[in-house]
Design a protein around this motif. Structure first.
Motif, PDB file in Angstrom:
ATOM      1  N   UNK A  32     -57.098  25.839  11.259  1.00 24.76           N
ATOM      2  CA  UNK A  32     -56.644  25.709  12.643  1.00 24.76           C
ATOM      3  C   UNK A  32     -57.817  25.784  13.609  1.00 24.76           C
ATOM      4  N   UNK A  33     -58.771  26.651  13.317  1.00 23.21           N
ATOM      5  CA  UNK A  33     -59.975  26.745  14.152  1.00 23.21           C
ATOM      6  C   UNK A  33     -60.750  25.435  14.119  1.00 23.21           C
ATOM      7  N   UNK A  34     -60.836  24.809  12.943  1.00 24.79           N
ATOM      8  CA  UNK A  34     -61.511  23.511  12.844  1.00 24.79           C
ATOM      9  C   UNK A  34     -60.795  22.466  13.694  1.00 24.79           C
ATOM     10  N   UNK A  35     -59.471  22.497  13.680  1.00 23.29           N
ATOM     11  CA  UNK A  35     -58.694  21.491  14.411  1.00 23.29           C
ATOM     12  C   UNK A  35     -58.750  21.696  15.919  1.00 23.29           C
ATOM     13  N   UNK A  36     -58.923  22.936  16.369  1.00 15.58           N
ATOM     14  CA  UNK A  36     -58.823  23.219  17.797  1.00 15.58           C
ATOM     15  C   UNK A  36     -60.151  23.507  18.483  1.00 15.58           C
ATOM     16  N   UNK A  37     -61.217  23.676  17.747  1.00 10.23           N
ATOM     17  CA  UNK A  37     -62.509  23.985  18.360  1.00 10.23           C
ATOM     18  C   UNK A  37     -63.118  22.726  18.985  1.00 10.23           C
ATOM     19  N   UNK A  38     -63.455  22.774  20.261  1.00  9.10           N
ATOM     20  CA  UNK A  38     -64.043  21.592  20.922  1.00  9.10           C
ATOM     21  C   UNK A  38     -65.372  21.157  20.301  1.00  9.10           C
ATOM     22  N   UNK A  40     -66.272  21.364  17.207  1.00 13.29           N
ATOM     23  CA  UNK A  40     -65.979  20.668  15.946  1.00 13.29           C
ATOM     24  C   UNK A  40     -65.445  19.268  16.237  1.00 13.29           C
ATOM     25  N   UNK A  41     -64.562  19.143  17.222  1.00 16.43           N
ATOM     26  CA  UNK A  41     -64.025  17.821  17.584  1.00 16.43           C
ATOM     27  C   UNK A  41     -65.137  16.897  18.063  1.00 16.43           C
ATOM     28  N   UNK A  42     -66.058  17.433  18.846  1.00 20.31           N
ATOM     29  CA  UNK A  42     -67.186  16.634  19.328  1.00 20.31           C
ATOM     30  C   UNK A  42     -68.081  16.190  18.170  1.00 20.31           C
ATOM     31  N   UNK A  43     -68.352  17.098  17.251  1.00 20.89           N
ATOM     32  CA  UNK A  43     -69.189  16.762  16.097  1.00 20.89           C
ATOM     33  C   UNK A  43     -68.505  15.741  15.198  1.00 20.89           C
ATOM     34  N   UNK A  44     -67.176  15.849  15.045  1.00 14.27           N
ATOM     35  CA  UNK A  44     -66.445  14.856  14.247  1.00 14.27           C
ATOM     36  C   UNK A  44     -66.518  13.479  14.898  1.00 14.27           C
ATOM     37  N   UNK A 144     -73.345  14.370  10.019  1.00 13.49           N
ATOM     38  CA  UNK A 144     -72.520  15.163   9.100  1.00 13.49           C
ATOM     39  C   UNK A 144     -73.047  16.598   8.992  1.00 13.49           C
ATOM     40  N   UNK A 145     -74.374  16.744   9.018  1.00 16.72           N
ATOM     41  CA  UNK A 145     -74.944  18.093   8.999  1.00 16.72           C
ATOM     42  C   UNK A 145     -74.603  18.831  10.294  1.00 16.72           C
ATOM     43  N   UNK A 146     -74.617  18.111  11.414  1.00 15.97           N
ATOM     44  CA  UNK A 146     -74.216  18.723  12.689  1.00 15.97           C
ATOM     45  C   UNK A 146     -72.755  19.151  12.650  1.00 15.97           C
ATOM     46  N   UNK A 147     -71.920  18.369  11.984  1.00 15.81           N
ATOM     47  CA  UNK A 147     -70.504  18.734  11.840  1.00 15.81           C
ATOM     48  C   UNK A 147     -70.373  20.037  11.055  1.00 15.81           C
ATOM     49  N   UNK A 148     -71.112  20.150   9.961  1.00  9.96           N
ATOM     50  CA  UNK A 148     -71.090  21.404   9.194  1.00  9.96           C
ATOM     51  C   UNK A 148     -71.598  22.570  10.036  1.00  9.96           C
ATOM     52  N   UNK A 149     -72.630  22.309  10.842  1.00  8.57           N
ATOM     53  CA  UNK A 149     -73.180  23.345  11.714  1.00  8.57           C
ATOM     54  C   UNK A 149     -72.158  23.782  12.761  1.00  8.57           C
ATOM     55  N   UNK A 150     -71.373  22.844  13.273  1.00  8.40           N
ATOM     56  CA  UNK A 150     -70.345  23.190  14.259  1.00  8.40           C
ATOM     57  C   UNK A 150     -69.178  23.935  13.613  1.00  8.40           C
ATOM     58  N   UNK A 151     -68.884  23.623  12.380  1.00  3.53           N
ATOM     59  CA  UNK A 151     -67.760  24.283  11.695  1.00  3.53           C
ATOM     60  C   UNK A 151     -68.075  25.730  11.319  1.00  3.53           C
ATOM     61  N   UNK A 152     -69.335  26.022  11.048  1.00 10.48           N
ATOM     62  CA  UNK A 152     -69.709  27.364  10.594  1.00 10.48           C
ATOM     63  C   UNK A 152     -69.336  28.457  11.601  1.00 10.48           C
ATOM     64  N   UNK A 153     -69.747  28.347  12.893  1.00 10.23           N
ATOM     65  CA  UNK A 153     -69.356  29.408  13.829  1.00 10.23           C
ATOM     66  C   UNK A 153     -67.844  29.452  14.082  1.00 10.23           C
ATOM     67  N   UNK A 154     -67.195  28.298  14.037  1.00 18.07           N
ATOM     68  CA  UNK A 154     -65.742  28.282  14.231  1.00 18.07           C
ATOM     69  C   UNK A 154     -65.057  29.022  13.084  1.00 18.07           C
ATOM     70  N   UNK A 155     -65.514  28.782  11.862  1.00 16.13           N
ATOM     71  CA  UNK A 155     -64.936  29.476  10.706  1.00 16.13           C
ATOM     72  C   UNK A 155     -65.251  30.963  10.759  1.00 16.13           C
TER      73      UNK A 155
END
Length: 173
Positions: A32-38, A40-44, A144-155
């Protein structure tokens, strides 16, 4: 304190319009954090743009085909309105040119249609296209690495909030 508020917001059914009997798991909270974090959405979105750029770079090496159709129609009554070369050119008698134009000498029509087809295929560009593709692929990998970087703090934030909520539930019970 912020983690507890986040956990309460994620768990509150009025805020998120979810059923009350839903059990939150750590995995659900992180998804849910991945889906709602801005971030993460920007990185995707950036990763999708980078993927499209790879496809555009690859398209430069493919053949292209273009078609053209032109049409032209012309109607002529054989009269000249002004300043014919036989009447003295630009300095001739303009009134005489208009008077001559009022006569009728017949109508002619001319119609033409042209069609063309052009095929192009880049055979040699001394590695420019392949290097552009390689550059786009590397940029896509970086996205893709930036996406992983954005997901880490959200997780991490979601996990901390979940554990804080679980600890608070233990205290209440």
């Amino acid at each position: 304190m912020i983690s507890v508020v986040l956990a309460l917001a994620l768990a509150d059914p009025l805020v998120n319009e979810e059923p009350v009997d839903q059990v939150l798991t750590l995995e659900n909270v992180i998804q849910r954090a991945f889906a709602e974090a801005p971030a993460v959405a920007s990185a995707e979105a950036s990763a999708q743009v980078a993927k499209a750029r790879v496809q555009a770079a690859q398209a430069a090496g493919l053949p292209s085909l273009a078609g053209v159709i032109n049409g032209n129609g012309q109607l002529n009554n054989g009269n000249q309105l002004c300043c014919s070369p036989s009447s003295g050119g630009a300095g001739g008698n303009v009134a005489a040119g208009f008077a001559k134009a009022s006569g009728y000498s017949g109508v002619t029509t001319t119609d033409s249609v042209n069609a063309g087809l052009e095929a192009n295929w880049l055979l040699l560009d001394f590695g420019r296209t392949s290097q552009n593709v390689r550059s786009a692929e590397l940029a896509s990998s970086a996205s893709l690495a930036d996406l992983d970087t954005a997901r880490t703090p959200a997780a991490a934030a979601a996990g901390i909030a979940f554990l804080a909520l679980a600890g608070a539930e233990q205290l209440v019970e």
